[in-house]
Design a protein around this motif. Sequence first.
Motif, PDB file in Angstrom:
ATOM      1  N   TYR A   1       1.048  -1.254   0.499  1.00 24.67           N
ATOM      2  CA  TYR A   1      -0.003   0.152  -0.429  1.00 24.67           C
ATOM      3  C   TYR A   1       0.689   1.382  -0.082  1.00 24.67           C
ATOM      4  O   TYR A   1       0.682   2.419  -0.432  1.00 24.67           O
ATOM      5  CB  TYR A   1      -0.994  -0.065   1.046  1.00 24.67           C
ATOM      6  CG  TYR A   1      -1.834   1.172   1.110  1.00 24.67           C
ATOM      7  CD1 TYR A   1      -3.568   0.926   0.432  1.00 24.67           C
ATOM      8  CD2 TYR A   1      -1.423   2.315   1.797  1.00 24.67           C
ATOM      9  CE1 TYR A   1      -4.055   1.914   0.317  1.00 24.67           C
ATOM     10  CE2 TYR A   1      -2.850   2.450   1.342  1.00 24.67           C
ATOM     11  CZ  TYR A   1      -3.739   3.342   1.255  1.00 24.67           C
ATOM     12  OH  TYR A   1      -5.130   4.239   0.843  1.00 24.67           O
ATOM     13  N   ARG A   2       1.721   1.673   1.174  1.00 25.73           N
ATOM     14  CA  ARG A   2       2.700   2.439   1.096  1.00 25.73           C
ATOM     15  C   ARG A   2       3.499   2.672  -0.799  1.00 25.73           C
ATOM     16  O   ARG A   2       3.678   3.334  -0.813  1.00 25.73           O
ATOM     17  CB  ARG A   2       3.773   2.181   1.913  1.00 25.73           C
ATOM     18  CG  ARG A   2       4.435   3.621   2.181  1.00 25.73           C
ATOM     19  CD  ARG A   2       5.249   3.460   3.747  1.00 25.73           C
ATOM     20  NE  ARG A   2       6.844   4.477   3.936  1.00 25.73           N
ATOM     21  CZ  ARG A   2       6.336   5.814   4.093  1.00 25.73           C
ATOM     22  NH1 ARG A   2       4.656   6.147   4.477  1.00 25.73           N
ATOM     23  NH2 ARG A   2       7.461   6.505   3.969  1.00 25.73           N
TER      24      ARG A   2
ATOM     25  N   GLY B   1       3.900   5.238  -4.400  1.00 25.97           N
ATOM     26  CA  GLY B   1       4.214   5.334  -6.210  1.00 25.97           C
ATOM     27  C   GLY B   1       2.822   6.600  -6.200  1.00 25.97           C
ATOM     28  O   GLY B   1       2.651   7.038  -7.862  1.00 25.97           O
ATOM     29  N   GLN B   2       2.504   7.514  -5.875  1.00 22.16           N
ATOM     30  CA  GLN B   2       1.000   7.779  -5.807  1.00 22.16           C
ATOM     31  C   GLN B   2       0.431   7.347  -7.760  1.00 22.16           C
ATOM     32  O   GLN B   2       0.282   7.778  -8.193  1.00 22.16           O
ATOM     33  CB  GLN B   2       1.930   9.275  -6.383  1.00 22.16           C
ATOM     34  CG  GLN B   2       2.535   9.502  -5.219  1.00 22.16           C
ATOM     35  CD  GLN B   2       1.214  10.556  -4.554  1.00 22.16           C
ATOM     36  OE1 GLN B   2       0.859  11.039  -5.131  1.00 22.16           O
ATOM     37  NE2 GLN B   2       1.569  10.393  -2.971  1.00 22.16           N
TER      38      GLN B   2
ATOM     39  N   ILE C   1      10.120   5.142 -10.447  1.00 24.62           N
ATOM     40  CA  ILE C   1      10.014   3.706 -10.161  1.00 24.62           C
ATOM     41  C   ILE C   1      10.378   3.231  -8.182  1.00 24.62           C
ATOM     42  O   ILE C   1      11.259   4.018  -7.809  1.00 24.62           O
ATOM     43  CB  ILE C   1      11.199   2.929 -11.467  1.00 24.62           C
ATOM     44  CG1 ILE C   1      11.793   1.815 -10.266  1.00 24.62           C
ATOM     45  CG2 ILE C   1      12.638   4.083 -10.085  1.00 24.62           C
ATOM     46  CD1 ILE C   1      12.544   0.708 -11.035  1.00 24.62           C
ATOM     47  N   VAL C   2       9.591   2.371  -7.842  1.00 24.59           N
ATOM     48  CA  VAL C   2       9.546   2.436  -6.323  1.00 24.59           C
ATOM     49  C   VAL C   2      10.532   1.041  -5.615  1.00 24.59           C
ATOM     50  O   VAL C   2      10.240  -0.381  -6.125  1.00 24.59           O
ATOM     51  CB  VAL C   2       8.044   2.336  -5.641  1.00 24.59           C
ATOM     52  CG1 VAL C   2       8.902   1.881  -4.627  1.00 24.59           C
ATOM     53  CG2 VAL C   2       7.274   3.598  -6.176  1.00 24.59           C
TER      54      VAL C   2
ATOM     55  N   LEU D   1      13.176   7.889  -8.706  1.00 29.17           N
ATOM     56  CA  LEU D   1      13.376   6.758  -8.088  1.00 29.17           C
ATOM     57  C   LEU D   1      13.356   7.028  -7.095  1.00 29.17           C
ATOM     58  O   LEU D   1      13.429   7.689  -5.630  1.00 29.17           O
ATOM     59  CB  LEU D   1      14.903   6.155  -8.043  1.00 29.17           C
ATOM     60  CG  LEU D   1      14.956   5.410  -7.218  1.00 29.17           C
ATOM     61  CD1 LEU D   1      15.106   4.180  -7.293  1.00 29.17           C
ATOM     62  CD2 LEU D   1      17.289   5.083  -7.657  1.00 29.17           C
ATOM     63  N   PHE D   2      12.385   6.030  -5.900  1.00 27.68           N
ATOM     64  CA  PHE D   2      12.065   6.169  -4.677  1.00 27.68           C
ATOM     65  C   PHE D   2      12.577   5.293  -3.892  1.00 27.68           C
ATOM     66  O   PHE D   2      12.096   3.540  -4.584  1.00 27.68           O
ATOM     67  CB  PHE D   2      10.218   6.204  -4.371  1.00 27.68           C
ATOM     68  CG  PHE D   2       9.463   7.597  -4.911  1.00 27.68           C
ATOM     69  CD1 PHE D   2       9.892   8.975  -4.439  1.00 27.68           C
ATOM     70  CD2 PHE D   2       9.252   7.617  -6.025  1.00 27.68           C
ATOM     71  CE1 PHE D   2       9.020   9.629  -4.840  1.00 27.68           C
ATOM     72  CE2 PHE D   2       9.254   8.813  -6.697  1.00 27.68           C
ATOM     73  CZ  PHE D   2       9.370  10.015  -6.056  1.00 27.68           C
TER      74      PHE D   2
END
Length: 327
Positions: free
Chosen positions: A143-144, A150-151, A244-245, A269-270
């Motif tokens: 979920y996060r 990621g929005q 990209i997460v 990038l996250f």
Amino acid sequence: MRAFVMEAGQFKLKDMQEPEAKSGEVVVRLKTAGINRRDLGLLKRYGDNPEALVVGSDGAGIIESVGDGVMGFSEGDEVIINPALRWFANSDAPPAEFDILGMPDHGTFAEKIAISAEQIERKPAHMSWEEAGGLVLPALTGYRALFTKGQLEKGQTLFIPGAGSGVATFLIQYAKNAGARVIVTSRSEEKRQHALRIGADRAIATDSNWVEELADETVDLVIDSVGGATFNRSLEALKKGGRIVIFGATTADNVDFNLRSFFYGQYQLFGSTMGCREELRDLIAHMEQYTTHPIVDKTFALDEAQEAFDYLAAGKQFGKVVLRISE
């Protein structure tokens, strides 16, 4: 009580003293508990420590006793365990006091657990015990990664390398609930077909040429937990300016990539890990709104815990592997 523990360099079943609820705590009689890949690596971290420690992060059960000062919960309530310890409000990163249940604290692979009442939530009524017991760690992680980091928005396209993990099955369902298009990969034709059945729009082979396979797609968001083996391939499949997460690295922690290509492509990038209580309550509301059920691959009895660990380590699962603690 019976428990699956780490002790002196080994996993083993052992009789442990039953916990008691201190002030602010409840004792939960566990019915089910979910196994996560995190659990598989704990023994290496715990080493030869002679003190037995109960393994496990996820679980669901019934409150057996309530300590002083606990408000809002009573004996007999059906609850799920939130293993994201001491992370309550949404923030860019976890607070310093954050940890994950199951080391250094006693975890959920036991008949009972004493835990702060701040770390429990009511069991979603539409879920079975098997579904609820393996819910939180993968569901919250997904979920996060999908929404907070990621929005993801309606109409966008999500790409997930690796379709069979517990987190991936939640990502597929969340994204479809939100009105997004979902593309996954897997080495296994069986897992690709499973992914399609739970809502994925396309499922391609891991060893295919992703750029060629996705030439007719516009990938807005990649969520990757594989790491070194897929990072650059994922980046190549992502649209310019896309996101990209990363929430895991099951193949390799270190990757090399071309910085010039990255900044010319304006990629974002996250990093992400687990999530907070605020996000957990949002995801429960999301799953209740859409009557979403966690995907449970296989259930083992507590005394089959080592067999369950071996099954998960072999990567055979599609969805969650769950321990049945009590009837």
